[in-house]
Design a protein around this motif. Sequence first.
Motif, PDB file in Angstrom:
ATOM      1  N   GLN A 192       0.815  -1.216   0.000  1.00 12.15           N
ATOM      2  CA  GLN A 192       0.000   0.000   0.000  1.00 12.15           C
ATOM      3  C   GLN A 192       0.852   1.271   0.000  1.00 12.15           C
ATOM      4  O   GLN A 192       1.711   1.471   0.858  1.00 12.15           O
ATOM      5  CB  GLN A 192      -0.924   0.003   1.221  1.00 12.15           C
ATOM      6  N   GLU A 193       0.620   2.112  -1.013  1.00  9.40           N
ATOM      7  CA  GLU A 193       1.265   3.422  -1.178  1.00  9.40           C
ATOM      8  C   GLU A 193       2.776   3.333  -1.420  1.00  9.40           C
ATOM      9  O   GLU A 193       3.500   4.298  -1.183  1.00  9.40           O
ATOM     10  CB  GLU A 193       0.958   4.336   0.013  1.00  9.40           C
ATOM     11  N   LEU A 194       3.234   2.190  -1.916  1.00  7.10           N
ATOM     12  CA  LEU A 194       4.642   2.043  -2.292  1.00  7.10           C
ATOM     13  C   LEU A 194       4.731   1.892  -3.808  1.00  7.10           C
ATOM     14  O   LEU A 194       3.945   1.154  -4.410  1.00  7.10           O
ATOM     15  CB  LEU A 194       5.263   0.813  -1.627  1.00  7.10           C
ATOM     16  N   ASP A 195       5.690   2.573  -4.433  1.00  7.51           N
ATOM     17  CA  ASP A 195       5.835   2.446  -5.879  1.00  7.51           C
ATOM     18  C   ASP A 195       6.525   1.129  -6.233  1.00  7.51           C
ATOM     19  O   ASP A 195       6.977   0.384  -5.366  1.00  7.51           O
ATOM     20  CB  ASP A 195       6.585   3.645  -6.469  1.00  7.51           C
ATOM     21  N   ARG A 196       6.587   0.850  -7.527  1.00  7.78           N
ATOM     22  CA  ARG A 196       7.114  -0.438  -7.980  1.00  7.78           C
ATOM     23  C   ARG A 196       8.539  -0.688  -7.476  1.00  7.78           C
ATOM     24  O   ARG A 196       8.844  -1.761  -6.940  1.00  7.78           O
ATOM     25  CB  ARG A 196       7.097  -0.506  -9.511  1.00  7.78           C
ATOM     26  N   ALA A 197       9.421   0.287  -7.665  1.00  2.78           N
ATOM     27  CA  ALA A 197      10.821   0.092  -7.274  1.00  2.78           C
ATOM     28  C   ALA A 197      10.945  -0.165  -5.777  1.00  2.78           C
ATOM     29  O   ALA A 197      11.753  -0.994  -5.341  1.00  2.78           O
ATOM     30  CB  ALA A 197      11.652   1.305  -7.678  1.00  2.78           C
ATOM     31  N   THR A 198      10.138   0.531  -4.992  1.00  3.16           N
ATOM     32  CA  THR A 198      10.193   0.342  -3.544  1.00  3.16           C
ATOM     33  C   THR A 198       9.645  -1.022  -3.152  1.00  3.16           C
ATOM     34  O   THR A 198      10.177  -1.686  -2.256  1.00  3.16           O
ATOM     35  CB  THR A 198       9.410   1.459  -2.833  1.00  3.16           C
ATOM     36  N   GLN A 199       8.588  -1.459  -3.815  1.00  2.00           N
ATOM     37  CA  GLN A 199       8.052  -2.793  -3.542  1.00  2.00           C
ATOM     38  C   GLN A 199       9.095  -3.869  -3.837  1.00  2.00           C
ATOM     39  O   GLN A 199       9.283  -4.807  -3.056  1.00  2.00           O
ATOM     40  CB  GLN A 199       6.800  -3.036  -4.386  1.00  2.00           C
ATOM     41  N   GLU A 200       9.768  -3.735  -4.965  1.00  2.00           N
ATOM     42  CA  GLU A 200      10.772  -4.736  -5.331  1.00  2.00           C
ATOM     43  C   GLU A 200      11.950  -4.712  -4.359  1.00  2.00           C
ATOM     44  O   GLU A 200      12.485  -5.766  -3.992  1.00  2.00           O
ATOM     45  CB  GLU A 200      11.238  -4.484  -6.769  1.00  2.00           C
ATOM     46  N   ALA A 201      12.342  -3.519  -3.944  1.00  2.00           N
ATOM     47  CA  ALA A 201      13.428  -3.418  -2.964  1.00  2.00           C
ATOM     48  C   ALA A 201      12.997  -4.002  -1.623  1.00  2.00           C
ATOM     49  O   ALA A 201      13.762  -4.707  -0.955  1.00  2.00           O
ATOM     50  CB  ALA A 201      13.849  -1.959  -2.800  1.00  2.00           C
ATOM     51  N   LEU A 202      11.754  -3.721  -1.231  1.00  2.00           N
ATOM     52  CA  LEU A 202      11.256  -4.190   0.062  1.00  2.00           C
ATOM     53  C   LEU A 202      11.218  -5.709   0.134  1.00  2.00           C
ATOM     54  O   LEU A 202      11.673  -6.299   1.121  1.00  2.00           O
ATOM     55  CB  LEU A 202       9.859  -3.621   0.322  1.00  2.00           C
ATOM     56  N   ILE A 203      10.695  -6.360  -0.898  1.00  2.00           N
ATOM     57  CA  ILE A 203      10.598  -7.819  -0.819  1.00  2.00           C
ATOM     58  C   ILE A 203      11.985  -8.453  -0.870  1.00  2.00           C
ATOM     59  O   ILE A 203      12.234  -9.483  -0.231  1.00  2.00           O
ATOM     60  CB  ILE A 203       9.669  -8.379  -1.917  1.00  2.00           C
ATOM     61  N   SER A 204      12.918  -7.827  -1.588  1.00  2.00           N
ATOM     62  CA  SER A 204      14.303  -8.320  -1.567  1.00  2.00           C
ATOM     63  C   SER A 204      14.870  -8.226  -0.156  1.00  2.00           C
ATOM     64  O   SER A 204      15.535  -9.148   0.328  1.00  2.00           O
ATOM     65  CB  SER A 204      15.175  -7.514  -2.533  1.00  2.00           C
ATOM     66  N   TYR A 205      14.592  -7.121   0.497  1.00  2.00           N
ATOM     67  CA  TYR A 205      15.079  -6.908   1.864  1.00  2.00           C
ATOM     68  C   TYR A 205      14.466  -7.924   2.823  1.00  2.00           C
ATOM     69  O   TYR A 205      15.172  -8.533   3.639  1.00  2.00           O
ATOM     70  CB  TYR A 205      14.725  -5.489   2.300  1.00  2.00           C
ATOM     71  N   LEU A 206      13.162  -8.121   2.727  1.00  2.00           N
ATOM     72  CA  LEU A 206      12.492  -9.051   3.633  1.00  2.00           C
ATOM     73  C   LEU A 206      12.965 -10.484   3.407  1.00  2.00           C
ATOM     74  O   LEU A 206      13.091 -11.261   4.356  1.00  2.00           O
ATOM     75  CB  LEU A 206      10.978  -8.959   3.458  1.00  2.00           C
ATOM     76  N   ARG A 207      13.241 -10.833   2.156  1.00  2.00           N
ATOM     77  CA  ARG A 207      13.757 -12.180   1.882  1.00  2.00           C
ATOM     78  C   ARG A 207      15.122 -12.386   2.522  1.00  2.00           C
ATOM     79  O   ARG A 207      15.416 -13.464   3.048  1.00  2.00           O
ATOM     80  CB  ARG A 207      13.854 -12.403   0.372  1.00  2.00           C
ATOM     81  N   LEU A 208      15.954 -11.370   2.467  1.00  2.00           N
ATOM     82  CA  LEU A 208      17.285 -11.489   3.050  1.00  2.00           C
ATOM     83  C   LEU A 208      17.232 -11.533   4.571  1.00  2.00           C
ATOM     84  O   LEU A 208      18.072 -12.155   5.214  1.00  2.00           O
ATOM     85  CB  LEU A 208      18.156 -10.314   2.595  1.00  2.00           C
ATOM     86  N   ARG A 209      16.243 -10.865   5.159  1.00  2.00           N
ATOM     87  CA  ARG A 209      16.169 -10.758   6.617  1.00  2.00           C
ATOM     88  C   ARG A 209      15.227 -11.772   7.256  1.00  2.00           C
ATOM     89  O   ARG A 209      15.140 -11.851   8.470  1.00  2.00           O
ATOM     90  CB  ARG A 209      15.694  -9.350   7.014  1.00  2.00           C
ATOM     91  N   CYS A 210      14.481 -12.529   6.436  1.00  2.00           N
ATOM     92  CA  CYS A 210      13.442 -13.390   7.001  1.00  2.00           C
ATOM     93  C   CYS A 210      14.044 -14.469   7.898  1.00  2.00           C
ATOM     94  O   CYS A 210      15.174 -14.904   7.706  1.00  2.00           O
ATOM     95  CB  CYS A 210      12.613 -14.028   5.893  1.00  2.00           C
ATOM     96  N   SER A 211      13.258 -14.870   8.883  1.00  2.00           N
ATOM     97  CA  SER A 211      13.724 -15.856   9.853  1.00  2.00           C
ATOM     98  C   SER A 211      12.564 -16.743  10.278  1.00  2.00           C
ATOM     99  O   SER A 211      11.443 -16.257  10.478  1.00  2.00           O
ATOM    100  CB  SER A 211      14.293 -15.147  11.086  1.00  2.00           C
TER     101      SER A 211
END
Length: 343
Positions: A250-269
């Motif tokens: 919600q309210e995130l542009d495409r580039a931010t969404q792609e960056a966010l999911i990359s970040y969450l994948r790297l940090r997921c536990s």
Amino acid sequence: MTHSALYLNPSEAARRLGVSAKTLRLYEQRGLLMPLRTSAGWRTYGPTEISRAKEILALRGLGLSLMAVERVLHGDVKCLEQVLAQQQAALEQGIGDTVAAVERIRLLRQSIAAGHIPSLCELAGLSKPVRDACLSLELPWPWDGERFELLDIRPITYIVGPLGSGKTRLAREIAAALPNAVFLGLDRLAEDGSPAHTRLDGDPGLKANVESALTWLVEEGGSPSEALTALLAWTEANEPACLVVDMVEQELDRATQEALISYLRLRCSPHRPLFLMTRSSSILDLEAVGSNEAILFCPANHGVPTVVQPYPGAPGYESLSTCLATPEVRARSHGVIAFRPTA
């Protein structure tokens, strides 16, 4: 091996590396990986390019942003200090968990030697990995008490479904059923994200974590915003033990969404699973779903939600894929909600 066998097209290279062709194209766009070209102009990856791709993937596995990867590849290793410290902390946490498990086993053995018969729960708790934590609950309206079970909670679980399928209600039920879980709704965006700023102002450590995450995301191509900060104010906290997020894009542009999911994948536990409601193909790229992720699909006919495998031909895949759209398409239905009659 023939000379031609040493050179792979994008699909073959992606398969060899265990990533998607889209990932290789992203690395090329960022100037990290430059494939060769055939006489016909097609991309091809030789041993040198595959070796460079493996280096990039190894650095990404440490948690580096694409910009940080570029700096390391050019000889600047200063940015490695923070990620190595995080890796060390994670390993030390793992050692602590192992020591605690060994101690529980030792105490159980002492108890058995003294004549005590351990309960099945005590024994199951020793051998059951965190990842195998399960969820079982009776679903409310519109499912009318049907039983829902999720036997394998992955570090990231996506919740997807068409409008009116009950996915928000399912997300709330999951948050209510899991210990120390929180449902993060769209009210996180209220008053320009002021609840998040209040939360950060009261916790300097969390604020530092969020600032670090924002730096990573911006280097990855994302854009800072109140909506992004409102998310990070919860994802970067030590608590809760499980976070269920309503419409993460919600309210995130495409580039931010792609960056966010990359970040969450790297940090997921597995120790702190995430449930992400989404209808964005930038958040849930079906070609990029990994072994640490699962997809819960809520059918339009209010059938019991099911786990869908992310490949064509799998049961439910076609229905799932039609629910996902690009951020640009999703923006057209911004603010649209399904009619929900009173139960």
